[in-house]
Design a protein around this motif. Structure first.
Motif, PDB file in Angstrom:
ATOM      1  N   VAL A 171      19.366  13.282  30.816  1.00  0.00           N
ATOM      2  CA  VAL A 171      19.782  11.896  30.614  1.00  0.00           C
ATOM      3  C   VAL A 171      20.127  11.245  31.947  1.00  0.00           C
ATOM      4  O   VAL A 171      19.829  10.065  32.177  1.00  0.00           O
ATOM      5  CB  VAL A 171      20.955  11.820  29.617  1.00  0.00           C
ATOM      6  N   HIS A 205      18.368   7.849  33.449  1.00  0.00           N
ATOM      7  CA  HIS A 205      19.073   6.660  33.932  1.00  0.00           C
ATOM      8  C   HIS A 205      18.674   6.331  35.360  1.00  0.00           C
ATOM      9  O   HIS A 205      18.554   5.149  35.718  1.00  0.00           O
ATOM     10  CB  HIS A 205      20.583   6.881  33.820  1.00  0.00           C
ATOM     11  N   SER A 244      15.396   4.620  35.139  1.00  0.00           N
ATOM     12  CA  SER A 244      15.470   3.310  34.471  1.00  0.00           C
ATOM     13  C   SER A 244      16.014   2.217  35.375  1.00  0.00           C
ATOM     14  O   SER A 244      15.824   1.017  35.087  1.00  0.00           O
ATOM     15  CB  SER A 244      16.370   3.415  33.231  1.00  0.00           C
ATOM     16  N   CYS A 293      18.401   1.791  28.212  1.00  0.00           N
ATOM     17  CA  CYS A 293      18.667   3.198  27.930  1.00  0.00           C
ATOM     18  C   CYS A 293      17.989   3.605  26.619  1.00  0.00           C
ATOM     19  O   CYS A 293      17.533   2.769  25.848  1.00  0.00           O
ATOM     20  CB  CYS A 293      20.173   3.442  27.795  1.00  0.00           C
ATOM     21  N   HIS A 294      17.993   4.905  26.357  1.00  0.00           N
ATOM     22  CA  HIS A 294      17.394   5.437  25.130  1.00  0.00           C
ATOM     23  C   HIS A 294      18.260   5.128  23.915  1.00  0.00           C
ATOM     24  O   HIS A 294      17.779   4.685  22.872  1.00  0.00           O
ATOM     25  CB  HIS A 294      17.209   6.949  25.278  1.00  0.00           C
ATOM     26  N   ALA A 338      15.921   2.058  21.825  1.00  0.00           N
ATOM     27  CA  ALA A 338      16.143   1.769  23.241  1.00  0.00           C
ATOM     28  C   ALA A 338      16.462   0.290  23.444  1.00  0.00           C
ATOM     29  O   ALA A 338      16.015  -0.574  22.686  1.00  0.00           O
ATOM     30  CB  ALA A 338      14.907   2.146  24.055  1.00  0.00           C
ATOM     31  N   SER A 384      22.087  -1.489  27.721  1.00  0.00           N
ATOM     32  CA  SER A 384      23.429  -0.960  27.504  1.00  0.00           C
ATOM     33  C   SER A 384      23.977  -0.609  28.884  1.00  0.00           C
ATOM     34  O   SER A 384      23.713  -1.321  29.845  1.00  0.00           O
ATOM     35  CB  SER A 384      23.391   0.257  26.574  1.00  0.00           C
ATOM     36  N   ALA A 410      24.872   3.051  31.460  1.00  0.00           N
ATOM     37  CA  ALA A 410      24.668   4.494  31.573  1.00  0.00           C
ATOM     38  C   ALA A 410      25.825   5.259  30.933  1.00  0.00           C
ATOM     39  O   ALA A 410      25.611   6.292  30.278  1.00  0.00           O
ATOM     40  CB  ALA A 410      24.516   4.882  33.043  1.00  0.00           C
ATOM     41  N   ASP A 412      25.481   5.157  27.079  1.00  0.00           N
ATOM     42  CA  ASP A 412      24.377   5.988  26.610  1.00  0.00           C
ATOM     43  C   ASP A 412      24.708   7.467  26.762  1.00  0.00           C
ATOM     44  O   ASP A 412      24.410   8.276  25.877  1.00  0.00           O
ATOM     45  CB  ASP A 412      23.108   5.645  27.385  1.00  0.00           C
ATOM     46  N   SER A 413      25.323   7.842  27.867  1.00  0.00           N
ATOM     47  CA  SER A 413      25.668   9.250  28.063  1.00  0.00           C
ATOM     48  C   SER A 413      26.799   9.669  27.117  1.00  0.00           C
ATOM     49  O   SER A 413      26.802  10.796  26.602  1.00  0.00           O
ATOM     50  CB  SER A 413      26.037   9.540  29.523  1.00  0.00           C
TER      51      SER A 413
END
Length: 286
Positions: free
Chosen positions: A112, A116, A119, A148-149, A173, A176, A178, A181-182
């Motif tokens: 991930v 990022h 991205s 992000c995913h 997706a 957002s 990082a 998302d994490s």
């Protein structure tokens, strides 16, 4: 980065090569998207309103050298999005025991983080992501947005040789941060939830140890770690609102999940995060 020259996503039509395999394999249904099939080395997915934005994002990731995502090939003669098949193993709806591996958990954090990094700088200009009717609340920490995913569940991570090698199902997706998302990834993989809601066979795992493993592998800094419990509580409030809205407005899988009690699960997670904030911080900051 120098982009690869390719036709615009809306102009790409996928034509099978001579001799290409034509056997149809129904893929496991996701929470929201059904009717996904594998034909030879391709995945065919129903076209959706965010499909072109996702395709543009996948093009960017390919140009950035990120090897863990599918490639968008175009639309077939049935109007479906055609993507490359990412080989490997994904978890079942109830993740198997092998998914609990701490080595796998750490590799998910690293994957991930690489996503990022790849991205960074992407802005979907030709095909923006559709705005969500229940917008995320901005605060001073969230000024910089990143596509992000946003759905890195065990079912959407491709595993090879015991390590996370790729990501599939980019349907959710969008813009957002990082950290959000994490956090969302850790929420699924630790998992961060009321133990009563853990998958069968996952009840005995130590969420505090696993959260620290993920945090170290992804590379959260000290300030990000301090923010995690509060961010998770806020995310629970927003997610509950969005799930309720989607269940009414979109129906389908959203309504099914709501009817099955996902709203209660989200609220129980929120209460668990509030009740265990100090233990989570001890694990993250020790």
């Amino acid at each position: 980065m120098s982009p690869t020259h390719r036709p615009p996503v809306e102009a790409r039509v996928y034509a099978p090569a001579d001799g290409e395999a034509s056997d149809v394999e129904l893929m496991p249904a996701g929470d929201v998207t059904e009717g996904v099939v594998r034909i030879g080395g391709t995945i065919r997915r129903p076209h959706q309103r965010q499909s072109r934005a996702v395709a543009e994002y996948l093009d960017w990731l390919e140009d950035a050298g990120f090897e863990g995502s599918p490639r968008f090939l175009g639309r077939d003669d049935e109007g479906r999005d055609v993507l490359t098949f990412v080989p490997g193993r994904c978890a079942a709806a109830v993740p198997e025991e092998w998914v609990q591996s701490e080595e796998l958990l750490a590799s998910v954090g690293r994957l991930v983080r690489r996503l990022h990094g790849a991205s960074a700088g992407f802005v979907p200009r030709a095909h923006p992501f559709p705005p969500h009717p229940v917008p995320r609340r901005a605060d001073r920490h969230d000024a910089a947005e990143l596509v992000c995913h946003l759905d890195v569940t065990p079912q959407n991570v491709v595993v090879r040789d015991g390590r996370a090698a790729g990501l599939v199902d980019f349907d959710l997706a969008g813009p957002s941060t990082a950290l959000r998302d994490s956090y969302n990834t850790a929420m699924h993989w630790v998992p961060l939830c009321d133990p009563a809601d853990a998958w069968p066979g996952w009840e005995g795992l130590d969420p505090y140890r696993r959260l620290r493993i993920f945090a170290d592998a992804y590379g959260w800094d000290r300030e990000e770690r301090r923010r995690l419990p509060g961010l998770g509580v806020d995310a629970g409030t927003l997610t509950h609102e969005r799930m309720r809205h989607n269940a009414v407005a979109l129906g389908g899988g959203w309504a099914r999940m709501w009817d099955e009690g996902v709203g209660g699960l989200i609220l129980r997670r929120r209460r668990w995060l509030q009740a265990n904030a100090e233990r989570l911080l001890d694990a993250l900051l020790a």
